[in-house]
Design a protein around this motif. Structure first.
Motif, PDB file in Angstrom:
ATOM      1  N   LEU A 129      31.482  38.510  44.710  1.00  0.00           N
ATOM      2  CA  LEU A 129      32.338  37.352  44.353  1.00  0.00           C
ATOM      3  C   LEU A 129      32.715  37.339  42.864  1.00  0.00           C
ATOM      4  O   LEU A 129      32.468  38.139  42.066  1.00  0.00           O
ATOM      5  CB  LEU A 129      30.998  36.105  44.322  1.00  0.00           C
ATOM      6  N   PRO A 130      33.639  36.439  42.526  1.00  0.00           N
ATOM      7  CA  PRO A 130      34.020  36.440  41.343  1.00  0.00           C
ATOM      8  C   PRO A 130      33.040  36.388  40.050  1.00  0.00           C
ATOM      9  O   PRO A 130      31.979  35.592  40.215  1.00  0.00           O
ATOM     10  CB  PRO A 130      35.041  35.324  41.085  1.00  0.00           C
ATOM     11  N   ASN A 131      33.275  37.014  38.749  1.00  0.00           N
ATOM     12  CA  ASN A 131      32.318  36.975  37.752  1.00  0.00           C
ATOM     13  C   ASN A 131      33.384  36.896  36.577  1.00  0.00           C
ATOM     14  O   ASN A 131      34.393  37.238  36.676  1.00  0.00           O
ATOM     15  CB  ASN A 131      31.569  37.931  37.831  1.00  0.00           C
ATOM     16  N   ASP A 132      32.928  36.868  35.517  1.00  0.00           N
ATOM     17  CA  ASP A 132      33.685  36.889  34.099  1.00  0.00           C
ATOM     18  C   ASP A 132      34.502  38.101  34.229  1.00  0.00           C
ATOM     19  O   ASP A 132      35.630  38.130  33.828  1.00  0.00           O
ATOM     20  CB  ASP A 132      32.642  36.987  32.879  1.00  0.00           C
ATOM     21  N   ALA A 133      33.935  39.337  34.391  1.00  0.00           N
ATOM     22  CA  ALA A 133      34.694  40.663  34.255  1.00  0.00           C
ATOM     23  C   ALA A 133      35.927  40.773  35.356  1.00  0.00           C
ATOM     24  O   ALA A 133      36.901  40.855  34.974  1.00  0.00           O
ATOM     25  CB  ALA A 133      33.813  41.803  34.646  1.00  0.00           C
ATOM     26  N   THR A 134      35.754  40.212  36.711  1.00  0.00           N
ATOM     27  CA  THR A 134      36.714  40.162  37.346  1.00  0.00           C
ATOM     28  C   THR A 134      37.804  39.208  37.227  1.00  0.00           C
ATOM     29  O   THR A 134      39.093  39.356  37.410  1.00  0.00           O
ATOM     30  CB  THR A 134      36.148  39.756  38.960  1.00  0.00           C
TER      31      THR A 134
END
Length: 300
Positions: A129-134
């Motif tokens: 799932l999306p995170n800060d890095a993605t």
């Protein structure tokens, strides 16, 4: 170090899937990466949670299908050399200079499902799932899922849900490294008549494949609109590659690998025949679109 949560661990235990550190299996310094070992009477596979990255598949009574570099490093944030890295949501270089092959292969995925199936195979499902890095690289909402089914064959089923608000370009490849005794003696079939783009040295010239492909020099070819099945024949037998994706990338760096720290002389013992949707076969995803593709590997 990325770890399994209690929920992850219960899933693994319930399905007979064991958990280990890469240092226990492959050695090396530091904490390494957490790995899943999936084993049943039909076959055995290993994968890292980072990147949902297959590093080994051995059908029962058979040989290792995947090549893993003897110099592979299991380091957080760095793609492991060999196996099946997942290149998404883009393949190759990025026009804005973002990291090549996207972020899927470097990010920690979560084990969200595991079960022993009635046919004797075992399936594990991992999710990103999306995170800060993605978001820093691809500012869109998404769900990436990979279901891995281990038996006498290995099947990977990829599902990408685009939950963002704008249409985005998308490409991906299952960047499979196949183990071969000698790359110069491996015959690759299933590409005859297909157009390929030769990218060695930035040439990007187009040609038509004629007959069986055998590599005797540095090779990086993107084959377009390919048949479902390719094979790799060696003295050890035949590896079968089947997918509903449209592209196939055939790669081996040849002696250029002597300048690649985690490959070196070992380039002689692998060939990449990657299935995916890349270059002319790449696509766009509109908000709400779902991309689903599969790959099956077997040996005879």
């Amino acid at each position: 170090m990325q770890t399994l949560s209690a929920f992850d661990s219960r899933l693994a235990d319930a399905a007979g899937v064991s958990v280990a550190s890469s240092t226990e299996i492959h050695g090396g310094e530091g904490a390494g990466l957490p790995m899943l070992i999936v084993e049943n009477a039909l076959g055995r596979a290993e994968l890292t949670l980072q990147g949902a990255h297959l590093t080994s598949f051995v059908p029962a009574g058979g040989r290792e299908l995947l090549w893993l570099s003897p110099k592979a490093a299991f380091v957080p944030g760095k793609a492991v050399r060999g196996g099946i890295p997942l290149c998404l949501p883009w393949f190759g270089g990025h026009p804005e200079g973002k990291p090549a092959h996207g972020f899927g292969r470097n990010q920690p995925w979560t084990l969200v499902g595991a079960e022993a199936l009635s046919d004797g195979t075992t399936r594990v499902t991992l999710e990103l799932l999306p995170n800060d890095a993605t978001r820093a690289l691809w500012p869109h909402d998404f769900v990436f899922r990979l279901a891995v089914t281990v038996g006498s064959a290995l099947t990977l089923a990829l599902r990408v849900e685009h939950r963002g608000e704008v249409t985005v370009p998308f490409s991906c490849a299952l960047h499979t490294y196949f183990a071969v005794p000698d790359v110069t003696l491996a015959d690759i079939d299933g590409l005859d008549g297909c157009t390929y783009i030769n990218t060695v040295g930035g040439a990007n010239t187009r040609h038509a494949q004629q007959g069986t492909l055998r590599l005797d020099a540095p090779t990086d070819r993107v084959y377009l609109d390919v048949p479902a099945v390719q094979t790799i024949r060696t003295a050890q037998g035949t590896t079968h590659i089947e997918s509903d994706t449209r592209s196939a990338v055939v790669w081996n760096p040849g002696d250029f690998a002597l300048n690649i720290a985690d490959v070196g002389e070992a380039y002689r013992h692998f060939v990449c025949v990657e299935r995916g949707d890349v270059f002319d076969d790449a696509l766009t995803l509109a908000p709400g679109d779902v991309y689903e593709k599969w790959l099956t590997l077997s040996f005879s």
